[in-house]
Design an enzyme around this catalytic site. Structure first.
Site, PDB file in Angstrom:
ATOM      1  N   HIS A 435       0.723  -1.294   0.122  1.00 31.37           N
ATOM      2  CA  HIS A 435      -0.042  -0.011   0.051  1.00 31.37           C
ATOM      3  C   HIS A 435       0.928   1.123   0.061  1.00 31.37           C
ATOM      4  CE1 HIS A 435      -3.641   2.234   0.100  1.00 31.37           C
ATOM      5  NE2 HIS A 435      -4.238   1.954   1.148  1.00 31.37           N
ATOM      6  N   ASP A 439      -2.199   2.327  -4.538  1.00 33.24           N
ATOM      7  CA  ASP A 439      -3.476   2.663  -3.852  1.00 33.24           C
ATOM      8  C   ASP A 439      -4.480   1.724  -3.958  1.00 33.24           C
ATOM      9  OD1 ASP A 439      -2.318   5.001  -3.119  1.00 33.24           O
ATOM     10  OD2 ASP A 439      -2.766   5.960  -5.024  1.00 33.24           O
TER      11      ASP A 439
END
Length: 464
Positions: A435, A439
């Site tokens: 992450h 995204d």
């Protein structure tokens, strides 16, 4: 040449023949006892052995009869000494640890495939080395009989380490058995010194160490018996293999480094399974390999990576490295641990090439013959836990990649299709991603693309 130089020195300096004869006699005594000669000295004798026969034929001045007699003695001694030494040279070869790869500096000798006294052929495997990534065979450099092993199982070895001595002679089998009896005699001899060491302890004990003696032995005894306590009688303690240690380290590093997040989706496998059943026979006849579901997911992952290139990228320090190629790693579980071979250039392969590559890599992984180069690199990983019956899971990223696709078992579930409930073969798919780089939007789009291509493989033909 050495003997001529000695004679020249003796004649020019005017040394007495008797003294030179004594020196030659002393050299004769040394030559007659091989145990007193070192390797360099025997080499010197061998070097001048060709000249020993002509030594007593040299024209010597009058009064040098002592030199000629001594020379003939040295000549006969050298002839007797050179013959047996030269016949035994070059009869043995040594098996050494081969080069194991640029990133591997050492390994553990896992097991011996042969025993001392057994005959082996050239290039036949005699031992196996376990490294952090693969298992490597040590091959015999020549045909012969194994005399002895120079290392033990469990020892750490490096490239070039001598592992075994192999004799190429016929009677090597009889010579191999006594070498194995030597460790037994050495083990039996240390027992008398142990008794001698205990005697001084008994003499010093009554002086002032009686109360200390009973307190010191218990700790080591208790520590040695801790794994064997009654509640743990059915437990077994075995050392971790190098491959398992490496896998554990890499997975923990992945958890500590990446910001792991997993997103899920479900795929209707109806159309892909129908495609396989319709063309599996023709596919096998033309390409010689079966059409599986794995190649369909590899093609779907390639399409998704091309639509979302950030999933194929990786963070390197303060930079992001975007890869313009697609090398997909496939997780293969073996009896020795998890290995991840790489399908290189997957974006340029068709279904048949992917299936052939998968079969080759999986076979090598299970046989333990896969090379380090075949597991190096990789920009994305596909893991199929469905072959073991996994319904759903959260796979862990394989560094230095940024995402991994998890496949699972196919289960028939009720689904609403066209307003009616019908049974459909469904599979849950999971994407674990870093992450920090990817995204949620890109991750969901990626998994959505995989779902669309698998549910409608015709999209690959039309590139839509």
């Amino acid at each position: 040449m050495m003997l001529r130089a000695v004679i020249r020195r003796a004649t020019t300096k005017g040394s007495s023949p008797s003294l030179f004869g004594k020196s030659l006699q002393s050299s004769r005594v040394a030559a007659s006892s091989p145990s007193l000669l070192t390797g360099s000295e025997t080499g010197a004798f061998l070097h001048c052995g060709n000249h020993a026969r002509s030594f007593h034929n040299l024209a010597l001045p009058a009064g040098n009869s002592g030199i000629s007699r001594s020379a003939s003695l040295v000549s006969s001694t050298l002839q007797r000494w050179v013959r047996p030494f030269s016949s035994e040279s070059g009869d043995t070869v040594e098996a050494v640890v081969p080069h194991m790869g640029e990133s591997i500096t050492d390994g553990t000798l896992a097991t011996f495939l042969k025993k001392p006294g057994e005959r082996v052929q050239a290039d036949e495997a005699i031992a196996q080395i376990e490294t952090d990534k693969v298992t490597i065979d040590i091959a015999s450099p020549a045909s012969g009989v194994i005399q002895e092993f120079l290392v033990k199982e469990g020892d750490t070895v490096e490239p070039g380490t001598k592992v075994a001595i192999i004799s190429k002679s016929e009677d090597a089998a009889s010579q191999a058995t006594p070498s194995q009896k030597i460790p037994e005699t050495t083990d039996s001899k240390p027992s008398p010194p142990a008794e001698d060491k205990q005697k001084p302890k008994v003499e010093s004990a009554p002086v002032a160490e009686k109360p200390k003696a009973p307190s010191s032995p218990p700790p080591p005894k208790q520590s040695a018996k801790e794994p064997q306590l009654p509640p743990k009688e059915r437990e077994r303690r075995v050392p971790m293999t190098r491959l398992r240690k490496r896998v554990a380290t890499r997975l923990k590093d992945s958890q500590n480094t990446f910001a792991l997040l997993t997103t899920f989706n479900e795929v209707d496998m109806t159309n892909l399974m129908k495609l396989r059943s319709q063309y599996k026979d023709a596919f096998y006849e033309k390409h010689g390999v079966k059409l599986g579901l794995m190649s369909g997911f590899i093609k779907a992952a390639v399409s998704a990576l091309q639509h979302q290139p950030v999933v194929n990228a990786v963070i390197d320090g303060d930079d992001i490295i975007y890869r313009d190629y697609v090398d997909i790693s496939i997780a293969v579980g073996t009896s020795k641990g998890l290995v991840v071979p790489v399908i290189r250039g997957a974006d340029k392969m068709n279904f048949a090439e992917i299936e052939k590559t998968i079969n080759t890599l999986a076979r090598k992984a299970n046989e333990g013959t896969i090379s380090i180069d075949e597991m190096a690199g990789g920009s994305f990983t596909v893991s199929n836990g469905g072959v073991y019956g996994s319904l759903i899971s959260t796979p862990i990223i394989n560094p230095p990649q940024s995402a991994i696709l998890g496949m699972h078992s196919i289960v028939s579930r009720p689904m609403v299709v066209g307003g009616s409930v019908v049974p459909r073969p469904m599979m849950y798919v999971a994407l674990t991603y870093d992450h920090r780089l990817i995204d949620g939007r890109e991750a969901v789009y990626f998994l959505r693309r995989v779902k669309d291509v698998v549910e409608d493989p015709q999209r690959l033909l039309l590139d839509i």
